[in-house]
Design an enzyme around this catalytic site. Structure first.
Site, PDB file in Angstrom:
ATOM      1  N   GLU A  17     -10.495   2.508   2.330  1.00 17.77           N
ATOM      2  CA  GLU A  17     -10.624   1.990   0.973  1.00 17.77           C
ATOM      3  C   GLU A  17     -10.534   0.463   0.961  1.00 17.77           C
ATOM      4  O   GLU A  17     -11.370  -0.222   0.379  1.00 17.77           O
ATOM      5  CB  GLU A  17      -9.514   2.592   0.114  1.00 17.77           C
ATOM      6  CG  GLU A  17      -9.510   2.141  -1.331  1.00 17.77           C
ATOM      7  CD  GLU A  17      -8.321   2.689  -2.097  1.00 17.77           C
ATOM      8  OE1 GLU A  17      -8.364   2.627  -3.342  1.00 17.77           O
ATOM      9  OE2 GLU A  17      -7.360   3.178  -1.475  1.00 17.77           O
ATOM     10  N   HIS A  18      -9.510  -0.076   1.600  1.00 20.96           N
ATOM     11  CA  HIS A  18      -9.306  -1.528   1.688  1.00 20.96           C
ATOM     12  C   HIS A  18      -9.284  -1.937   3.160  1.00 20.96           C
ATOM     13  O   HIS A  18      -8.527  -1.360   3.944  1.00 20.96           O
ATOM     14  CB  HIS A  18      -7.975  -1.934   1.065  1.00 20.96           C
ATOM     15  CG  HIS A  18      -7.749  -1.399  -0.319  1.00 20.96           C
ATOM     16  ND1 HIS A  18      -6.904  -0.335  -0.583  1.00 20.96           N
ATOM     17  CD2 HIS A  18      -8.257  -1.793  -1.511  1.00 20.96           C
ATOM     18  CE1 HIS A  18      -6.904  -0.092  -1.875  1.00 20.96           C
ATOM     19  NE2 HIS A  18      -7.718  -0.946  -2.470  1.00 20.96           N
TER      20      HIS A  18
ATOM     21  N   ASP B 138      -6.468  -5.841  -6.341  1.00 18.73           N
ATOM     22  CA  ASP B 138      -5.967  -4.838  -7.274  1.00 18.73           C
ATOM     23  C   ASP B 138      -5.951  -5.347  -8.704  1.00 18.73           C
ATOM     24  O   ASP B 138      -6.071  -4.561  -9.648  1.00 18.73           O
ATOM     25  CB  ASP B 138      -4.544  -4.418  -6.886  1.00 18.73           C
ATOM     26  CG  ASP B 138      -4.524  -3.302  -5.868  1.00 18.73           C
ATOM     27  OD1 ASP B 138      -5.571  -2.685  -5.629  1.00 18.73           O
ATOM     28  OD2 ASP B 138      -3.442  -3.053  -5.295  1.00 18.73           O
TER      29      ASP B 138
ATOM     30  N   HIS C  43     -52.402  20.633  -9.912  1.00 24.00           N
ATOM     31  CA  HIS C  43     -52.095  19.260  -9.516  1.00 24.00           C
ATOM     32  C   HIS C  43     -53.367  18.585  -8.996  1.00 24.00           C
ATOM     33  O   HIS C  43     -53.690  17.448  -9.354  1.00 24.00           O
ATOM     34  CB  HIS C  43     -51.034  19.244  -8.407  1.00 24.00           C
ATOM     35  CG  HIS C  43     -49.636  19.457  -8.889  1.00 24.00           C
ATOM     36  ND1 HIS C  43     -49.215  20.634  -9.437  1.00 24.00           N
ATOM     37  CD2 HIS C  43     -48.555  18.621  -8.880  1.00 24.00           C
ATOM     38  CE1 HIS C  43     -47.932  20.537  -9.746  1.00 24.00           C
ATOM     39  NE2 HIS C  43     -47.513  19.319  -9.428  1.00 24.00           N
TER      40      HIS C  43
ATOM     41  N   HIS D 133       2.468   2.926  -3.241  1.00 23.25           N
ATOM     42  CA  HIS D 133       1.649   3.668  -4.206  1.00 23.25           C
ATOM     43  C   HIS D 133       2.079   5.126  -4.312  1.00 23.25           C
ATOM     44  O   HIS D 133       2.211   5.681  -5.404  1.00 23.25           O
ATOM     45  CB  HIS D 133       0.175   3.622  -3.799  1.00 23.25           C
ATOM     46  CG  HIS D 133      -0.570   2.436  -4.312  1.00 23.25           C
ATOM     47  ND1 HIS D 133      -0.824   2.238  -5.644  1.00 23.25           N
ATOM     48  CD2 HIS D 133      -1.129   1.388  -3.670  1.00 23.25           C
ATOM     49  CE1 HIS D 133      -1.505   1.109  -5.806  1.00 23.25           C
ATOM     50  NE2 HIS D 133      -1.696   0.581  -4.624  1.00 23.25           N
TER      51      HIS D 133
ATOM     52  N   GLN E  59       0.831  -1.207   0.000  1.00 22.76           N
ATOM     53  CA  GLN E  59       0.000   0.000   0.000  1.00 22.76           C
ATOM     54  C   GLN E  59       0.861   1.251   0.000  1.00 22.76           C
ATOM     55  O   GLN E  59       0.614   2.210  -0.732  1.00 22.76           O
ATOM     56  CB  GLN E  59      -0.912  -0.014   1.226  1.00 22.76           C
ATOM     57  CG  GLN E  59      -2.049   0.973   1.150  1.00 22.76           C
ATOM     58  CD  GLN E  59      -2.990   0.656   0.013  1.00 22.76           C
ATOM     59  OE1 GLN E  59      -3.323  -0.485  -0.224  1.00 22.76           O
ATOM     60  NE2 GLN E  59      -3.417   1.675  -0.708  1.00 22.76           N
TER      61      GLN E  59
END
Length: 417
Positions: free
Chosen positions: A311-312, A345, A404, A246, A243
Site C-alpha cells: 500500500e505504502h 495520510d 452485422h 492502525h 503504521q
C-alpha cells in the site's frame, strides 16, 4: 530476519477477508433490503450500543461542529482540503478535442463514502474521498459513519461541513454498505461506494459489487520501508510505529542490504514503542505481521518490494529517486526522508485510500478519475466509414453474423454506386 529467498518462500499477499463472517454479512444485507431504516436502527442498537432516533445529521449540526472545533484544527483541515483539491485537479482527465472517435467524460451522479469511526475516527478520510468527488463534479455525496454513544466526533462533522457533503448519516458496518447499495426510506441508493472499513465493511462491499460500484476491497494497512546506511533510524522507527498503530493486523516491512541498519532500526522501534498510547495494538501488529528482509543487492531489494506490492512504499536511501522507475507495484511511493507516509495520510494531496494485500499489482489508489465515467463516441465521416468497413465486413463474415455483415456491406455498396 529473512533473506530474499526465505522471505519469498514464506510470504503470500492476501487481503485476509474473514469468510466466516459471510453468512452474517449476507443476513445483514438481506435484512436491510427488506426492512430499510428499521434494520439500521436495530443494528445500531445491536452492534454499536446506540439507540438512534434519527439517521440523518443536519447541516446545522455540521456547521455547529465546524464552529466548535479549535482554530488550529479548522485551519489544518482547510489547508489539507486545498492541497488535495489542487493535486486532484492537476491529474483529472481532460476532454479530447477529436471529432470522429473520442470519449465523453461525465461525473457520477451520486456516491457513497464510508468514514470509519471507533478508536481512531478517520477525519482525514472525509477529505481524502469527498474532495475528489467534488473536483470530479459528482452531483451528490452521501457520507456514512458509525454512530457513537457520545455522538459523532466533532472533527468528522466539521470535515463534512468543510467538504460541503450533501448528506451525512450515522450508520456503520455492513448495514451502512447495504443501505448505500440498495437505498432505504432515508438513505438514497448510490452509484459507487468508496472508503475503508473493517472486515464487515470489506466483505459487504465485495458482496454488493455489481449492483453498485466500489473502489476496492480494503485489507489491513501496510508499509514497506527501504533503508541503507545513511537512513535516520529514529525517523524510520516512528514510520513503522505509525503504521502498526492502525490495527493489530497492520503489516510492516523493513528492507535493506545493511544488516546493522536493520538491527539499529528494530532497536529504536522497541525503545520508542513503550511511550506510544496504542502500545498494545502496536505490539500485536509487530509481533505477528512484521518482516525484516536482508537483501544482497539493489536488484533483490526491488524484486522484494515489487513482490509485496504494498500500500505504502517508503524509500529512505541516498539514491531514493532512482527507485521511482524500478518499483512498478505499489499504492503510493514516498521518496526520501522528508516524504514520510504520515504526510500522505493527511495533507500531501494524493488520496490515502490505496490498494492493500498485493492489489497494487492490478489497481491504483483512489483519485478524482474514479468518480468519472466515459462514453465512447463514434461519429464517422463517409470517408472514414468507407476505409474501415471492408475489414468489419470480413470479420462479420468470419463470425457468421449475417446481419452485422449486411449492416456494413449495403452501406458500403451504396457508396460504391
Amino acid at each position: 530476519m529473512y533473506t530474499t529467498k526465505t522471505f519469498k518462500d514464506i510470504y503470500a499477499t492476501k487481503n485476509d477477508i474473514d469468510w466466516t463472517l459471510l453468512e452474517s454479512v449476507q443476513s445483514i444485507i438481506k435484512t436491510v433490503q427488506e426492512l430499510g431504516d428499521q434494520a439500521l436502527f436495530d443494528y445500531s442498537k445491536k452492534f454499536d450500543s446506540v439507540e438512534l432516533t434519527s439517521l440523518k445529521i443536519s447541516k446545522n449540526d455540521l456547521k455547529r461542529a465546524y464552529e466548535a472545533i479549535d482554530d488550529d484544527l479548522r485551519e489544518s483541515l482547510e489547508a489539507a482540503k486545498e492541497n488535495i483539491e489542487s493535486y486532484q485537479k492537476s491529474i483529472m482527465w481532460t476532454q479530447s478535442d477529436a471529432s470522429e472517435l473520442y470519449q465523453k467524460i461525465h461525473p457520477l451522479n451520486r456516491v457513497g463514502i464510508y468514514v470509519p469511526g471507533g478508536t481512531a475516527p478517520l477525519v482525514s478520510t472525509v477529505l481524502m474521498t469527498t474532495v475528489l468527488a467534488n473536483v470530479a463534479g459528482v452531483k451528490e455525496t452521501v457520507i456514512v459513519t458509525p454512530p457513537q454513544k457520545n455522538g459523532i466526533q466533532k472533527a468528522i462533522l466539521a470535515a463534512c461541513y468543510i467538504v460541503d457533503a450533501d448528506h451525512v448519516y450515522q450508520v456503520g458496518g455492513a448495514q451502512a454498505i447495504a443501505a448505500l447499495a440498495y437505498g432505504t426510506e432515508t438513505i438514497p441508493k448510490v452509484d459507487k461506494i468508496v472508503g475503508p472499513g473493517n472486515q464487515y465493511v470489506a466483505l459487504a462491499k465485495k458482496l454488493v459489487y455489481g449492483d453498485v460500484g466500489i473502489d476496492s476491497i480494503a485489507g489491513p494497512s501496510e508499509i514497506v520501508v527501504v533503508v541503507d546506511e545513511s537512513t535516520r533510524a529514529d525517523w524510520v522507527a516512528y514510520d513503522l510505529l505509525a503504521q502498526a498503530e492502525h490495527d493489530i493486523q497492520a503489516r510492516t516491512f523493513l528492507i535493506s542490504e545493511d544488516e546493522s541498519k536493520l538491527n539499529e532500526i528494530l532497536t529504536e522501534v522497541s525503545n520508542k514503542m513503550t511511550s506510544q498510547p496504542r502500545t498494545t495494538i502496536i505490539s500485536e501488529s509487530l509481533k505477528n505481521h512484521h518482516y525484516s528482509v536482508l537483501t544482497a543487492s539493489k536488484q533483490e531489494t526491488v524484486e522484494v518490494v515489487n513482490l509485496i506490492a504494498g500500500e505504502h512504499i517508503s524509500i529512505q536511501t541516498t539514491d531514493a529517486e532512482s527507485y521511482v522507475d524500478l518499483i512498478t507495484t505499489g499504492g503510493a511511493l514516498f521518496i526520501g526522508p522528508y516524504s514520510p507516509e504520515a504526510i500522505g495520510d493527511y495533507v500531501a494531496g494524493p488520496s490515502h485510500v490505496l490498494p492493500t494485500g498485493g492489489n497494487a499489482r492490478f489497481s491504483n489508489g483512489l483519485s478524482v478519475n474514479d468518480f468519472l465515467r466515459t462514453n465512447s463516441v463514434i461519429n464517422l465521416t463517409r470517408k472514414t466509414f468507407n476505409t474501415m468497413a471492408p475489414s468489419g465486413i470480413r470479420l462479420a463474415k468470419e463470425e457468421a453474423l449475417k446481419a452485422h455483415h449486411d449492416s456494413l456491406y449495403y452501406r458500403l455498396e451504396e457508396e460504391k454506386q
